[in-house]
Design an enzyme around this catalytic site. Structure first.
Site, mmCIF file in Angstrom:
data_model
loop_
_atom_site.group_PDB
_atom_site.id
_atom_site.type_symbol
_atom_site.label_atom_id
_atom_site.label_comp_id
_atom_site.label_asym_id
_atom_site.label_seq_id
_atom_site.Cartn_x
_atom_site.Cartn_y
_atom_site.Cartn_z
ATOM 1 N N LEU A 67 -3.801 2.395 -5.204
ATOM 2 C CA LEU A 67 -3.243 3.211 -6.285
ATOM 3 C C LEU A 67 -2.397 4.345 -5.712
ATOM 4 O O LEU A 67 -2.552 4.710 -4.545
ATOM 5 C CB LEU A 67 -4.398 3.772 -7.121
ATOM 6 C CG LEU A 67 -5.313 2.692 -7.717
ATOM 7 C CD1 LEU A 67 -6.624 3.290 -8.216
ATOM 8 C CD2 LEU A 67 -4.596 1.968 -8.843
ATOM 9 N N PRO A 68 -1.541 4.949 -6.545
ATOM 10 C CA PRO A 68 -0.638 5.964 -5.994
ATOM 11 C C PRO A 68 -1.338 7.217 -5.478
ATOM 12 O O PRO A 68 -1.097 7.642 -4.346
ATOM 13 C CB PRO A 68 0.276 6.308 -7.177
ATOM 14 C CG PRO A 68 0.165 5.157 -8.129
ATOM 15 C CD PRO A 68 -1.205 4.592 -7.942
ATOM 16 N N THR A 98 -3.647 6.077 -0.385
ATOM 17 C CA THR A 98 -3.567 7.300 0.424
ATOM 18 C C THR A 98 -3.792 8.483 -0.510
ATOM 19 O O THR A 98 -2.942 8.767 -1.365
ATOM 20 C CB THR A 98 -2.182 7.439 1.087
ATOM 21 O OG1 THR A 98 -1.935 6.278 1.874
ATOM 22 C CG2 THR A 98 -2.134 8.684 1.973
ATOM 23 N N LYS A 173 -4.762 9.058 8.165
ATOM 24 C CA LYS A 173 -3.512 8.594 7.520
ATOM 25 C C LYS A 173 -2.577 9.771 7.231
ATOM 26 O O LYS A 173 -1.355 9.683 7.418
ATOM 27 C CB LYS A 173 -3.890 7.852 6.231
ATOM 28 C CG LYS A 173 -2.761 7.533 5.307
ATOM 29 C CD LYS A 173 -1.849 6.450 5.831
ATOM 30 C CE LYS A 173 -0.636 6.298 4.928
ATOM 31 N NZ LYS A 173 0.347 5.385 5.430
ATOM 32 N N LYS A 248 4.380 13.227 -1.638
ATOM 33 C CA LYS A 248 2.937 13.374 -1.909
ATOM 34 C C LYS A 248 2.157 13.516 -0.593
ATOM 35 O O LYS A 248 1.317 14.404 -0.452
ATOM 36 C CB LYS A 248 2.447 12.136 -2.671
ATOM 37 C CG LYS A 248 0.938 12.059 -2.815
ATOM 38 C CD LYS A 248 0.443 10.636 -3.076
ATOM 39 C CE LYS A 248 0.617 9.724 -1.901
ATOM 40 N NZ LYS A 248 -0.156 8.520 -1.865
HETATM 41 P P1 NAD Z 1 3.141 1.526 -6.176
HETATM 42 O O1 NAD Z 1 3.441 2.627 -7.104
HETATM 43 O O2 NAD Z 1 4.165 0.465 -5.916
HETATM 44 O O3 NAD Z 1 1.794 0.775 -6.644
HETATM 45 C C1 NAD Z 1 0.695 1.416 -7.215
HETATM 46 C C2 NAD Z 1 0.275 0.607 -8.403
HETATM 47 O O4 NAD Z 1 -0.904 1.192 -8.997
HETATM 48 C C3 NAD Z 1 1.343 0.582 -9.518
HETATM 49 O O5 NAD Z 1 1.703 -0.753 -9.786
HETATM 50 C C4 NAD Z 1 0.671 1.270 -10.704
HETATM 51 O O6 NAD Z 1 1.054 0.726 -11.947
HETATM 52 C C5 NAD Z 1 -0.791 1.003 -10.397
HETATM 53 N N1 NAD Z 1 -1.709 1.907 -11.076
HETATM 54 C C6 NAD Z 1 -1.636 3.264 -11.219
HETATM 55 N N2 NAD Z 1 -2.703 3.729 -11.903
HETATM 56 C C7 NAD Z 1 -3.456 2.639 -12.192
HETATM 57 C C8 NAD Z 1 -4.682 2.465 -12.887
HETATM 58 N N3 NAD Z 1 -5.340 3.504 -13.428
HETATM 59 N N4 NAD Z 1 -5.190 1.216 -13.018
HETATM 60 C C9 NAD Z 1 -4.512 0.149 -12.496
HETATM 61 N N5 NAD Z 1 -3.350 0.250 -11.826
HETATM 62 C C10 NAD Z 1 -2.829 1.477 -11.678
HETATM 63 O O7 NAD Z 1 2.683 2.205 -4.821
HETATM 64 P P2 NAD Z 1 2.589 1.534 -3.370
HETATM 65 O O8 NAD Z 1 3.858 1.757 -2.646
HETATM 66 O O9 NAD Z 1 2.029 0.161 -3.507
HETATM 67 O O10 NAD Z 1 1.515 2.519 -2.708
HETATM 68 C C11 NAD Z 1 0.153 2.492 -3.055
HETATM 69 C C12 NAD Z 1 -0.608 3.426 -2.124
HETATM 70 O O11 NAD Z 1 -0.425 2.988 -0.775
HETATM 71 C C13 NAD Z 1 -0.125 4.885 -2.183
HETATM 72 O O12 NAD Z 1 -1.217 5.738 -2.081
HETATM 73 C C14 NAD Z 1 0.804 4.975 -0.982
HETATM 74 O O13 NAD Z 1 0.876 6.304 -0.495
HETATM 75 C C15 NAD Z 1 0.133 4.033 -0.005
HETATM 76 N N6 NAD Z 1 1.015 3.413 0.985
HETATM 77 C C16 NAD Z 1 2.222 2.883 0.617
HETATM 78 C C17 NAD Z 1 3.023 2.304 1.594
HETATM 79 C C18 NAD Z 1 4.379 1.714 1.245
HETATM 80 O O14 NAD Z 1 5.144 1.413 2.194
HETATM 81 N N7 NAD Z 1 4.710 1.509 -0.012
HETATM 82 C C19 NAD Z 1 2.612 2.245 2.932
HETATM 83 C C20 NAD Z 1 1.368 2.746 3.251
HETATM 84 C C21 NAD Z 1 0.575 3.331 2.277
#
Ligand code: NAD
Length: 304
Positions: A67-68, A98, A173, A248
């Protein structure tokens, strides 16, 4: 009891991570609040459950969340319809989001009061790492919970680290991404300087990759287009890892540093730069798009 994984949050990262579990033969059901992400999950033939209540039942053996932010993890685990009130004691909870250390600890403590094991397991490696199952996964929690989670984590990642107690995964992280935020700006400044000096950018990139100025943004994820195929800079900065997410993470680093009285001047400056960039409406662009606003006069900005 047969294994059933509930995967919540199938965005940029969660989608390929869940897909890798399915490819490894695991039974996985997924949920997301976003209709767009649900459609993308269906395109990948993931087994989508449209309602979280229908997903979280006694039969679930592992919950994985991607999740975000901390507030999303808190809502999903501890909220009114929170997961910890619905799963069985044998269910293992893995939060790969994260988020801030305090929220991880709070969720984990509340879970353990109910006899449920929980780990924080944030990842690094980006969407390419998620797709190729080469993520680095940093785990906080007990050794027992870490060992229980290891077989699943090994399907989604390559290097799996036990960082320490609950919250340590996110601590590690946050330290990692603090460096990443700074080095992405540093790589952008260097490449932009080379551009303004009229030196062939491809040559400078090749030199830096092999010299002491190398970094992950240079070698894997260069912020300027035309250097490495498949990177967001070659795709009009579609994320990838969004500038909003980096902002963030730099805020999380800033809060951590304040709490322990650590001096982090470069991270503070990186936060200022990303914060301004996001406020100008670029939060959904890839974080490497920061190259548009550093290194002298902006080129091709705002981003179309
Ligand atoms: P994203 O926004 O693409 O995906 C997050 C998903 O969570 C979204 O689809 C959103 O609709 C869903 N969501 C939010 N609240 C929800 C709820 N209550 N119930 C169900 N679903 C819900 O984000 P991401 O890029 O996939 O990143 C996710 C996490 O991973 C973050 O914490 C980010 O910091 C971390 N991260 C991302 C990357 C990257 O390269 N994108 C790399 C490492 C870590």
């Amino acid at each position: 009891m047969s294994e059933l994984i509930a995967f919540i949050g199938v965005g940029n990262m969660g989608n390929p991570m869940a897909n890798n579990l399915v490819k490894a033969g695991k039974k996985v059901k997924v949920f997301d609040v976003s209709k767009k992400m649900i459609e993308k999950a269906k395109e990948k033939e993931l087994d989508v459950v449209e309602n979280l209540d229908d997903l979280i039942t006694n039969e679930v053996t592992t919950v994985i969340t991607m999740l975000p932010e901390g507030k999303n993890s808190k809502e999903v685990y501890l909220g009114e319809k929170g997961i910890i009130n619905k799963v069985s004691k044998n269910c293992l909870l893995i939060d790969c989001s994260t988020i801030d250390i305090q929220t991880s600890i709070e969720i984990g403590k509340k879970a353990s009061e109910k006899g449920i094991k929980m780990i924080d397991a944030p990842v690094s490696g980006g969407i390419m790492g998620a797709e190729k199952a080469t993520l680095n996964i940093m785990v906080g929690g007990t050794k027992e919970a870490f060992d229980n989670a290891l077989p699943l984590l090994k399907i989604m990642g390559k290097n799996i680290f036990h960082a320490g107690d609950l919250g340590s995964g996110n601590g590690a992280k946050i330290c990692n991404n603090m460096s990443l935020g700074i080095t992405m700006i540093a790589a952008s400044e260097s490449l932009m300087l080379a551009k303004r000096l009229n030196i062939d950018i491809k040559k400078v990139h090749e030199i830096m990759k092999n010299a002491s100025g190398n970094s992950w943004p240079i070698s894997v994820y260069p912020p300027l287009p035309g250097l490495i195929d498949g990177t967001p800079s070659n795709n009009n900065y579609r994320p990838g890892f969004s500038a909003g997410m980096m902002n963030k993470d730099l805020k999380l680093a800033n809060e951590c540093a304040k709490q322990v009285n650590a001096s982090t001047p470069l991270a503070n400056m990186a936060l200022e730069i990303y914060d301004k960039f996001c406020k100008e409406g670029n939060d959904t662009k890839d974080f490497s798009a920061i190259s548009k606003v550093v290194g002298g006069n902006a080129w091709n900005y705002p981003i179309d």
